[in-house]
Structure formats: structure tokens, C-alpha cells
Design a protein around this motif. Structure first.
Motif, PDB file in Angstrom:
ATOM      1  N   ALA A 136     -22.170  39.071 -39.472  1.00  0.00           N
ATOM      2  CA  ALA A 136     -21.071  40.234 -39.123  1.00  0.00           C
ATOM      3  C   ALA A 136     -19.931  39.420 -38.331  1.00  0.00           C
ATOM      4  O   ALA A 136     -18.830  39.667 -38.409  1.00  0.00           O
ATOM      5  CB  ALA A 136     -21.566  41.192 -38.421  1.00  0.00           C
ATOM      6  N   ALA A 137     -20.383  38.595 -37.305  1.00  0.00           N
ATOM      7  CA  ALA A 137     -19.520  37.729 -36.631  1.00  0.00           C
ATOM      8  C   ALA A 137     -18.440  36.908 -37.550  1.00  0.00           C
ATOM      9  O   ALA A 137     -17.543  36.861 -37.411  1.00  0.00           O
ATOM     10  CB  ALA A 137     -20.135  37.028 -35.432  1.00  0.00           C
ATOM     11  N   THR A 138     -19.313  36.310 -38.524  1.00  0.00           N
ATOM     12  CA  THR A 138     -18.676  35.286 -39.275  1.00  0.00           C
ATOM     13  C   THR A 138     -17.549  36.131 -40.338  1.00  0.00           C
ATOM     14  O   THR A 138     -16.427  35.948 -40.375  1.00  0.00           O
ATOM     15  CB  THR A 138     -19.648  34.858 -40.504  1.00  0.00           C
ATOM     16  N   VAL A 139     -17.893  37.438 -40.701  1.00  0.00           N
ATOM     17  CA  VAL A 139     -16.833  37.999 -41.576  1.00  0.00           C
ATOM     18  C   VAL A 139     -15.821  38.553 -40.846  1.00  0.00           C
ATOM     19  O   VAL A 139     -14.749  38.534 -41.044  1.00  0.00           O
ATOM     20  CB  VAL A 139     -17.980  39.356 -42.312  1.00  0.00           C
ATOM     21  N   ALA A 140     -16.053  39.168 -39.447  1.00  0.00           N
ATOM     22  CA  ALA A 140     -14.935  39.605 -38.663  1.00  0.00           C
ATOM     23  C   ALA A 140     -14.092  38.382 -38.132  1.00  0.00           C
ATOM     24  O   ALA A 140     -12.841  38.659 -38.227  1.00  0.00           O
ATOM     25  CB  ALA A 140     -15.718  40.004 -37.239  1.00  0.00           C
ATOM     26  N   LYS A 141     -14.543  37.140 -38.240  1.00  0.00           N
ATOM     27  CA  LYS A 141     -13.578  35.937 -37.677  1.00  0.00           C
ATOM     28  C   LYS A 141     -12.803  35.696 -39.114  1.00  0.00           C
ATOM     29  O   LYS A 141     -11.742  35.448 -39.067  1.00  0.00           O
ATOM     30  CB  LYS A 141     -14.732  34.678 -37.409  1.00  0.00           C
ATOM     31  N   GLN A 142     -13.591  35.856 -40.302  1.00  0.00           N
ATOM     32  CA  GLN A 142     -12.515  35.425 -41.543  1.00  0.00           C
ATOM     33  C   GLN A 142     -11.675  36.589 -41.621  1.00  0.00           C
ATOM     34  O   GLN A 142     -10.625  36.281 -42.239  1.00  0.00           O
ATOM     35  CB  GLN A 142     -13.666  35.703 -42.682  1.00  0.00           C
ATOM     36  N   ILE A 143     -12.069  37.928 -41.380  1.00  0.00           N
ATOM     37  CA  ILE A 143     -10.756  38.863 -41.357  1.00  0.00           C
ATOM     38  C   ILE A 143      -9.821  38.650 -40.289  1.00  0.00           C
ATOM     39  O   ILE A 143      -8.747  39.111 -40.550  1.00  0.00           O
ATOM     40  CB  ILE A 143     -11.440  40.375 -41.028  1.00  0.00           C
ATOM     41  N   GLY A 144     -10.059  37.880 -39.267  1.00  0.00           N
ATOM     42  CA  GLY A 144      -9.044  37.635 -38.412  1.00  0.00           C
ATOM     43  C   GLY A 144      -9.154  38.609 -36.847  1.00  0.00           C
ATOM     44  O   GLY A 144      -8.156  38.263 -36.210  1.00  0.00           O
ATOM     45  N   ALA A 145     -10.254  39.109 -36.915  1.00  0.00           N
ATOM     46  CA  ALA A 145     -10.388  39.994 -35.636  1.00  0.00           C
ATOM     47  C   ALA A 145     -10.852  38.937 -34.567  1.00  0.00           C
ATOM     48  O   ALA A 145     -11.452  37.912 -34.853  1.00  0.00           O
ATOM     49  CB  ALA A 145     -11.437  40.932 -35.791  1.00  0.00           C
ATOM     50  N   VAL A 146     -10.524  39.402 -33.331  1.00  0.00           N
ATOM     51  CA  VAL A 146     -11.260  38.396 -32.180  1.00  0.00           C
ATOM     52  C   VAL A 146     -12.733  38.907 -32.124  1.00  0.00           C
ATOM     53  O   VAL A 146     -13.028  39.859 -31.935  1.00  0.00           O
ATOM     54  CB  VAL A 146     -10.631  38.924 -30.793  1.00  0.00           C
ATOM     55  N   VAL A 147     -13.494  37.622 -31.833  1.00  0.00           N
ATOM     56  CA  VAL A 147     -14.995  37.850 -31.978  1.00  0.00           C
ATOM     57  C   VAL A 147     -15.370  37.399 -30.567  1.00  0.00           C
ATOM     58  O   VAL A 147     -15.246  36.297 -30.082  1.00  0.00           O
ATOM     59  CB  VAL A 147     -15.758  37.021 -33.003  1.00  0.00           C
ATOM     60  N   VAL A 148     -15.959  38.614 -29.753  1.00  0.00           N
ATOM     61  CA  VAL A 148     -16.502  38.369 -28.173  1.00  0.00           C
ATOM     62  C   VAL A 148     -17.935  38.243 -28.459  1.00  0.00           C
ATOM     63  O   VAL A 148     -18.634  39.315 -29.245  1.00  0.00           O
ATOM     64  CB  VAL A 148     -15.865  39.278 -27.366  1.00  0.00           C
ATOM     65  N   THR A 149     -18.661  37.265 -28.098  1.00  0.00           N
ATOM     66  CA  THR A 149     -20.101  37.323 -28.019  1.00  0.00           C
ATOM     67  C   THR A 149     -20.951  37.392 -26.879  1.00  0.00           C
ATOM     68  O   THR A 149     -20.154  36.977 -25.737  1.00  0.00           O
ATOM     69  CB  THR A 149     -20.846  36.195 -28.867  1.00  0.00           C
ATOM     70  N   CYS A 150     -22.004  38.037 -26.680  1.00  0.00           N
ATOM     71  CA  CYS A 150     -22.808  37.988 -25.533  1.00  0.00           C
ATOM     72  C   CYS A 150     -23.953  37.724 -25.940  1.00  0.00           C
ATOM     73  O   CYS A 150     -24.684  38.738 -26.794  1.00  0.00           O
ATOM     74  CB  CYS A 150     -22.845  39.587 -24.888  1.00  0.00           C
ATOM     75  N   SER A 151     -24.727  36.723 -25.435  1.00  0.00           N
ATOM     76  CA  SER A 151     -25.960  36.066 -25.913  1.00  0.00           C
ATOM     77  C   SER A 151     -26.559  35.392 -24.825  1.00  0.00           C
ATOM     78  O   SER A 151     -25.995  34.929 -23.714  1.00  0.00           O
ATOM     79  CB  SER A 151     -25.876  35.208 -27.164  1.00  0.00           C
ATOM     80  N   GLY A 152     -27.891  35.228 -24.981  1.00  0.00           N
ATOM     81  CA  GLY A 152     -28.497  34.499 -24.019  1.00  0.00           C
ATOM     82  C   GLY A 152     -29.516  33.554 -24.588  1.00  0.00           C
ATOM     83  O   GLY A 152     -29.366  33.037 -25.375  1.00  0.00           O
ATOM     84  N   PHE A 153     -30.360  33.320 -23.494  1.00  0.00           N
ATOM     85  CA  PHE A 153     -31.759  32.347 -23.982  1.00  0.00           C
ATOM     86  C   PHE A 153     -31.196  30.585 -23.841  1.00  0.00           C
ATOM     87  O   PHE A 153     -31.246  30.082 -23.074  1.00  0.00           O
ATOM     88  CB  PHE A 153     -32.270  32.515 -25.211  1.00  0.00           C
ATOM     89  N   LYS A 154     -30.325  30.309 -25.069  1.00  0.00           N
ATOM     90  CA  LYS A 154     -29.853  28.994 -25.088  1.00  0.00           C
ATOM     91  C   LYS A 154     -28.292  29.149 -25.436  1.00  0.00           C
ATOM     92  O   LYS A 154     -27.910  29.801 -26.005  1.00  0.00           O
ATOM     93  CB  LYS A 154     -30.400  28.131 -26.356  1.00  0.00           C
TER      94      LYS A 154
END
Length: 166
Positions: A136-154
Motif C-alpha cells: 500500500a505504501a508503495t502504491v501511494a508513493k507511485q500515485i504521488g501522495a506523501v507517505v508518512v510511516t510509523c514503525s518500530g522494532f528496527k
């Protein structure tokens, strides 16, 4: 629990809270490299303000506990901030996409219909390695939307490599 087990539970809880406090005091923010957390928050506010100005939408995705996080964030963005926002947790729609195209495509198929370049996607994943979130993040980036991620662990998880702001 036996009386002696209470000490183990108390220590486990204290260890958990100590780890949680350490995490809250040391967030790591990245764009193409490391950036300060305060700078990252300012950028996030700028992205949201731009989305509001252009009548865009904030889209939010997550699995399991992360789905609960995005549901709460959705509530705050709409009610407290007056932003247009969507979560993709409609069970019939998600299961229809998963059934027809596989769970990996569940969010990305829906996003490809609703998302456009003036929008922001917030993708939350504890591991940063969930295939459906990455797709989904890859598709959003291809569309041209800003992708903000929140992740943890590593810090070097795959989701961080996709986001504009992490």
C-alpha cells in the motif's frame, strides 16, 4: 497467582514500563537520512496543513494493534482537527479484496481507487515488514501522495525505506 508470583509480575511490569519510557524518550525520525524528531513533527504538521489547504484526505492503514492506533488517530484528525480522513478497516471491503486478490493487496487496491497526489498516507506497522502495508505504501508513493510511516522494532525496517517521513 501464588503469592511469590506477584513479585515476578511486578518486575515484568516495571521492566515493560522502563522499556516503554526509553522508547518514548528516544524516537528516531528519518526522511532520506536521519532528522531530528522535532523537525519531523514540524514536517508532519506542514504535510497535514497542505493536505487541508488542497482539500486532500489523510488515509490511515494498519493491522491488528496498529489498526487500533490508526482508528484512534482517524478520530482525532476528523473530530479535533477538522480534517478529511479515512481508515481502511471496513471488514467486508477488506475481506473482498483479500479474497479476490490476496491479503497483500487488500489496502493497496482500495487506495488505488481513493488516493490521489494531494493526499497523505499514514502507514503504521510495528515491524515495518507487513506485506500489505508495504504494498500500500508503495502504491501511494507511485500515485504521488506523501507517505508518512510509523514503525518500530528496527530502524532499518522496509517500511522506513518507502516513507517520505518516518
Amino acid at each position: 497467582l501464588a503469592r511469590g508470583d506477584c513479585d515476578v509480575v511486578a518486575m515484568t511490569a516495571l521492566d515493560y514500563l522502563a522499556d516503554l519510557a526509553k522508547c518514548l524518550l528516544s524516537p528516531v525520525a528519518t526522511d532520506t537520512g536521519y532528522c531530528g524528531f522535532e523537525d519531523a513533527m514540524e514536517r508532519w504538521v506542514t504535510h497535514v496543513a497542505h493536505t487541508r489547504m488542497t482539500h486532500g484526505v489523510v488515509h490511515l492503514i494498519g493491522n491488528g494493534g496498529s489498526a487500533s492506533v490508526v482508528a484512534h488517530a482517524h478520530n482525532d484528525l476528523v473530530k479535533a482537527c477538522g480534517l478529511r480522513a479515512m481508515v481502511y478497516q471496513d471488514v467486508p471491503l477488506l475481506t473482498a479484496y483479500a479474497n479476490d486478490h490476496g491479503y497483500t493487496q487488500g489496502y493497496s487496491d482500495a487506495l488505488s481507487i481513493w488516493l490521489d497526489e494531494r493526499d497523505v498516507l499514514i502507514a503504521v506497522s510495528s515491524s515495518g515488514a507487513s506485506p500489505n502495508i508495504l504494498t500500500a505504501a508503495t502504491v501511494a508513493k507511485q500515485i504521488g501522495a506523501v507517505v508518512v510511516t510509523c514503525s518500530g522494532f528496527k530502524v532499518d525496517n522496509p517500511l522506513r525505506q518507502i516513507g517520505h517521513l518516518n
